[in-house]
Design a protein around this motif. Structure first.
Motif, PDB file in Angstrom:
ATOM      1  N   ARG A  37       0.847  -1.192   0.000  1.00 37.53           N
ATOM      2  CA  ARG A  37       0.000   0.000   0.000  1.00 37.53           C
ATOM      3  C   ARG A  37       0.892   1.255   0.000  1.00 37.53           C
ATOM      4  NH1 ARG A  37      -5.449   1.510   1.337  1.00 37.53           N
ATOM      5  NH2 ARG A  37      -6.182  -0.637   1.370  1.00 37.53           N
ATOM      6  N   VAL A  38       0.579   2.216  -0.850  1.00 33.56           N
ATOM      7  CA  VAL A  38       1.467   3.389  -0.927  1.00 33.56           C
ATOM      8  C   VAL A  38       1.168   4.363   0.209  1.00 33.56           C
ATOM      9  CG1 VAL A  38       1.842   3.252  -3.422  1.00 33.56           C
ATOM     10  CG2 VAL A  38      -0.065   4.607  -2.527  1.00 33.56           C
ATOM     11  N   SER A  39       2.159   5.107   0.586  1.00 31.65           N
ATOM     12  CA  SER A  39       1.983   6.087   1.661  1.00 31.65           C
ATOM     13  C   SER A  39       1.237   7.303   1.109  1.00 31.65           C
ATOM     14  CB  SER A  39       3.352   6.531   2.170  1.00 31.65           C
ATOM     15  OG  SER A  39       4.005   7.232   1.130  1.00 31.65           O
ATOM     16  N   ALA A  40       0.720   8.105   2.032  1.00 32.75           N
ATOM     17  CA  ALA A  40      -0.004   9.313   1.628  1.00 32.75           C
ATOM     18  C   ALA A  40       0.919  10.254   0.844  1.00 32.75           C
ATOM     19  CB  ALA A  40      -0.550  10.016   2.868  1.00 32.75           C
ATOM     20  N   GLN A  41       2.197  10.313   1.248  1.00 31.94           N
ATOM     21  CA  GLN A  41       3.136  11.193   0.534  1.00 31.94           C
ATOM     22  C   GLN A  41       3.279  10.776  -0.931  1.00 31.94           C
ATOM     23  OE1 GLN A  41       3.767  10.023   3.679  1.00 31.94           O
ATOM     24  NE2 GLN A  41       5.634  10.986   4.496  1.00 31.94           N
ATOM     25  N   ILE A  42       3.454   9.481  -1.133  1.00 32.68           N
ATOM     26  CA  ILE A  42       3.618   9.007  -2.526  1.00 32.68           C
ATOM     27  C   ILE A  42       2.335   9.232  -3.296  1.00 32.68           C
ATOM     28  CG2 ILE A  42       3.871   6.922  -3.946  1.00 32.68           C
ATOM     29  CD1 ILE A  42       6.096   6.066  -2.155  1.00 32.68           C
ATOM     30  N   ALA A  43       1.212   8.941  -2.653  1.00 28.03           N
ATOM     31  CA  ALA A  43      -0.066   9.120  -3.335  1.00 28.03           C
ATOM     32  C   ALA A  43      -0.262  10.571  -3.764  1.00 28.03           C
ATOM     33  CB  ALA A  43      -1.197   8.658  -2.431  1.00 28.03           C
ATOM     34  N   ASN A  66      -4.540   2.818  -4.274  1.00 32.77           N
ATOM     35  CA  ASN A  66      -4.009   2.121  -3.101  1.00 32.77           C
ATOM     36  C   ASN A  66      -2.569   1.649  -3.281  1.00 32.77           C
ATOM     37  OD1 ASN A  66      -6.403   2.422  -1.765  1.00 32.77           O
ATOM     38  ND2 ASN A  66      -7.158   0.367  -2.238  1.00 32.77           N
ATOM     39  N   TYR A  67      -2.236   1.224  -4.482  1.00 34.82           N
ATOM     40  CA  TYR A  67      -0.977   0.477  -4.610  1.00 34.82           C
ATOM     41  C   TYR A  67       0.018   0.997  -5.647  1.00 34.82           C
ATOM     42  CZ  TYR A  67      -3.904  -2.787  -2.032  1.00 34.82           C
ATOM     43  OH  TYR A  67      -4.736  -3.345  -1.106  1.00 34.82           O
ATOM     44  N   TRP A  68      -0.376   1.925  -6.467  1.00 30.21           N
ATOM     45  CA  TRP A  68       0.555   2.358  -7.522  1.00 30.21           C
ATOM     46  C   TRP A  68       1.521   3.412  -6.991  1.00 30.21           C
ATOM     47  CZ3 TRP A  68       2.692   0.741 -11.644  1.00 30.21           C
ATOM     48  CH2 TRP A  68       3.326   1.616 -12.531  1.00 30.21           C
ATOM     49  N   ALA A  69       2.798   3.100  -7.043  1.00 32.40           N
ATOM     50  CA  ALA A  69       3.788   4.019  -6.466  1.00 32.40           C
ATOM     51  C   ALA A  69       4.498   4.839  -7.545  1.00 32.40           C
ATOM     52  CB  ALA A  69       4.812   3.219  -5.665  1.00 32.40           C
ATOM     53  N   GLY A  70       3.998   4.790  -8.776  1.00 32.66           N
ATOM     54  CA  GLY A  70       4.704   5.441  -9.876  1.00 32.66           C
ATOM     55  C   GLY A  70       4.099   6.772 -10.303  1.00 32.66           C
ATOM     56  N   GLN A  71       4.098   6.963 -11.626  1.00 29.06           N
ATOM     57  CA  GLN A  71       3.695   8.246 -12.205  1.00 29.06           C
ATOM     58  C   GLN A  71       2.168   8.400 -12.279  1.00 29.06           C
ATOM     59  OE1 GLN A  71       5.016   5.433 -13.500  1.00 29.06           O
ATOM     60  NE2 GLN A  71       5.572   5.799 -15.636  1.00 29.06           N
ATOM     61  N   HIS A  72       1.737   9.531 -12.852  1.00 31.52           N
ATOM     62  CA  HIS A  72       0.294   9.765 -13.048  1.00 31.52           C
ATOM     63  C   HIS A  72      -0.280   8.703 -13.977  1.00 31.52           C
ATOM     64  CE1 HIS A  72       0.820  13.731 -11.340  1.00 31.52           C
ATOM     65  NE2 HIS A  72       1.728  14.033 -12.259  1.00 31.52           N
ATOM     66  N   ILE A  73      -1.534   8.378 -13.755  1.00 36.37           N
ATOM     67  CA  ILE A  73      -2.192   7.428 -14.661  1.00 36.37           C
ATOM     68  C   ILE A  73      -3.563   7.964 -15.053  1.00 36.37           C
ATOM     69  CG2 ILE A  73      -3.134   5.110 -14.942  1.00 36.37           C
ATOM     70  CD1 ILE A  73      -1.014   4.025 -13.202  1.00 36.37           C
TER      71      ILE A  73
END
Ligand code: GCW
Length: 668
Positions: A37-43, A66-73
């Motif tokens: 689960r990604v952190s609020a900062q990453i989100a 919830n889980y994507w830690a990368g770029q915009h989608i």
């Protein structure tokens, strides 16, 4: 007094033990869906956007949030891309990715694709682009679940479906199940056993089915039911269920209307008819086509489908392996467009190895699909680690020569050669109410790989194994490599310690766990007795299916007929499937058949022991709970391999009259 102590212990246990326990315990219930689960900062660094408010699109957004830690989608539906079906395209760069799909469910599949890549630590090339269109339209799980929650050939606990609690109460596992399926592209489930209780079509049960269908819908899963052909008589009160009678047709039409009122996207019926005692059209002198077509006509206005099984055989003098072909080929072309003939991968019954079913090279005017068995009825239940993707691939890649070379079973059923309408593939589920869903932790890989191959049958068993190990256990190559090696060897090992060289159906009667080549029950059906299949005598062993025997080889296209007929060209893996050969027959490596049989059994045992040893060395990589559970089952597997070897060799030795080669472990 007791109560007070009890409370104190409970508090200490809760405060101290449970958190520690929770950290350490891994019951396997998360399957391969172990996204971080990604952190609020990453989100906060990226946006996930979709204009579609469709439930499947929103699920895709949610999973990525919830889980994507990368770029915009950005998720986009493109109505011009009809040919993509439920596939998707992902394009973009390090700043932004776009998932495009024709159907909302394609967006969810695209989201799981990205999460899978992230999970296995894939580097995203720049620019990144991937397109996926599934090879089979309907990727089906067949549950052999009974209404009393027993599961026929199920080795992972009771049925997931809590019929007694439905429709009022909803288990959280229904949605977890749907999510797991969606993550690998499974989009069709048949909820109940093909040995179907007519009650499933009663109004009471249909209300329960509706609840499941509603829960599964956002995950792109369509519900089917196995229908008992006698339902009109049994629950409808009619005199009989003759498919050509008006009242019977009207009953089915009324039933269909009731079902579609509740479940507008209901898929249709799976039917096991006139097989192993199940009722069917032949009870009234009608053919399989007449029975299937009657139901097909009833469902046609709703776009419903009939999956009609070709698993038919009777205790006649005719070789069981020939019977389905003999019965179904004359009906080729007589089935309605919304009927698919569902044929098991082999002509006997989900054996550790069988040649592909000859119907795949023969049916050309009707639609056909493969049925695999994911549950390990003949492969050590949930005690043995047997990775089945190599078995699935062996059938899918087998060449039927129906239209010259390279007419593989996959191509005969995926729409390449025939206008399939909807192409389909089925697997008999290995899923139950056990915490880890499948009994053996490694049996999760069979559910997973079945789904991945149904999505794309060109994937390799090795690649799927690697992906699954990384997602389910650990990404460290020092772990992945040896585990993958074990998985890839495991099916051949099972063939070797159970029934090498084309031997088949020498299992213990009825439950099919363990060896019983000697089995002989007075007055029982011959075709359920092992000697029917191995034909061992002092002169040799094996089933002669060439022209001098049952001539089952004639059901295969050339050049297979010739290849299989000639003992010199028949693959040795299928030798005793097609030939009865003397114990002294010389194998290609120079061994006699008897010695080779001994060596194969021995090799199976060595492999099983090697799996144990290998796993023991990997303890540091695995949580304790799963490590110990797998370790325990590998010990059973090794033990069973020896049991098989000793039992079968000692039995056949009474015919072969030869010594066990001195360089293998003597039977106890
Ligand atoms: O493999 C055999 C099983 C039966 C099963 C049957 C079938 C559902 O032993 O339990 O019944 O095949 O596929 O219909």
């Amino acid at each position: 007094m007791f109560t007070r102590f009890y409370k104190i212990y409970l508090i200490i246990f809760t405060v101290v033990w449970i958190p520690v326990g929770l950290l350490q315990a891994d019951d396997g219930s998360q399957l391969w869906l172990r996204y971080d689960r990604v952190s609020a900062q990453i989100a906060a660094l990226r946006t996930i956007s979709s204009k579609s408010s469709h439930a499947s699109a929103q699920l895709a957004v949610q999973e990525l949030e919830n889980y994507w830690a990368g770029q915009h989608i950005e998720l986009v539906l493109d109505q011009r891309k009809q040919s993509w079906k439920d596939g998707y395209q992902i394009q973009g760069n390090s700043q932004k990715l776009r998932i495009t799909a024709y159907q909302p469910i394609g967006l969810l599949y695209g989201a799981y694709d990205l999460l899978r890549r992230q999970q296995v630590g894939q580097e995203f090339s720049e620019p990144f682009e991937v397109s996926e269109i599934p090879t089979f339209d309907l990727r089906v799980l067949n549950h052999w679940d009974n209404l009393d929650r027993t599961v026929e050939r199920g080795y992972a606990g009771h049925s997931l479906w809590l019929w007694d609690e439905l429709p009022g109460s909803i288990s959280p596992r229904y949605v977890q199940y749907a999510r797991a399926n969606a993550s690998i592209g499974i989009n069709t489930v048949v909820l109940n056993n093909v040995n179907a209780s007519p009650q499933i079509l009663s109004s009471t049960y249909l209300q329960k089915v509706k609840v499941l269908a509603d829960l599964f819908r956002p995950y792109g899963i369509q519900v089917y039911l196995s229908a008992n052909f006698s339902s009109p008589a049994v629950i409808g009160g009619l005199d009989d269920s003759d498919p050509l009678r008006d009242e019977v047709q009207q009953w089915w039409a009324m039933k269909a209307k009731e079902i579609y009122n509740l479940i507008p996207d209901f898929g249709g019926f799976l039917v096991k008819a006139n097989s192993e005692g199940q009722p069917g059209p032949q009870d009234y002198g009608r053919t399989h086509a007449e029975g299937a077509n009657m139901l097909a006509d009833v469902l046609q206005p709703y776009n419903g489908l009939i999956m009609w099984r070709a698993f038919v055989y009777n205790p006649t003098t005719e070789d069981r392996a020939k019977q389905a072909y003999a019965e179904f080929l004359p009906l080729d072309g007589q089935f309605r467009d919304n009927v698919i003939i569902q044929t098991k991968n082999g002509a006997i019954d989900f054996q550790p190895r069988e040649p592909f079913h000859p119907l795949f090279g023969a049916i050309k005017k009707s639609k056909q699909m493969v049925e695999f068995q994911i549950t390990q009825e003949y492969l050590g239940f949930s005690n043995h680690l047997v990775y089945l993707a190599p078995l699935f691939k062996e059938t899918l890649d087998a060449d039927t020569y129906a239209y010259g070379s390279n007419s593989t079973v996959a191509k005969m059923t995926d729409g390449t050669y025939h206008q399939q309408g909807k192409s389909a593939i089925a697997g008999v589920a290995n899923i139950g109410a056990d915490d880890n869903w499948t009994g053996h932790h490694f049996a999760q890989a069979n559910w997973y790989s079945y789904g991945r191959l149904a999505w794309n049958h060109t994937l390799s068993a090795a690649d799927i194994a690697e992906e699954w190990i990384q997602a389910t256990f650990d990404k460290d190559p020092n772990f992945v490599k040896p585990v993958k090696d074990v998985m890839l060897k495991s099916r051949e090992a099972a063939v070797n310690y159970m029934m090498p060289l084309g031997l088949h159906h020498i299992f213990a009667f009825d439950h099919h766990y363990g060896p019983e080549p000697w089995g002989d029950i007075p007055n029982a059906r011959a075709d359920w007795m092992p000697w029917y299949y191995h034909n061992a005598s002092t002169s040799g062993v094996g089933f002669d299916r060439t022209a001098t025997g049952s001539n089952a080889v004639a059901q295969y296209n050339e050049p297979l007929q010739q290849i299989y007929s000639d003992v010199a060209t028949c693959p040795e893996t299928l030798l005793l499937w097609f030939h009865h050969v003397p114990w002294t027959y010389q194998m290609r490596n120079g061994n006699t058949l008897w010695d080779e049989l001994c060596y194969r059994y021995d090799a199976g045992v060595s492999d099983a022991r090697h799996f144990q040893k290998q796993w023991d060395e990997l303890e540091a990589y695995v949580d304790k709970e799963r490590f110990l559970d797998v370790q325990k089952r590998l010990a059973i597997q090794s033990h069973d391999a020896v049991w098989w070897k000793d039992a079968v060799l000692l039995y056949f030795q009474t015919f072969a009259n030869k010594p066990i080669p001195h360089d293998i472990e003597p039977p106890k």
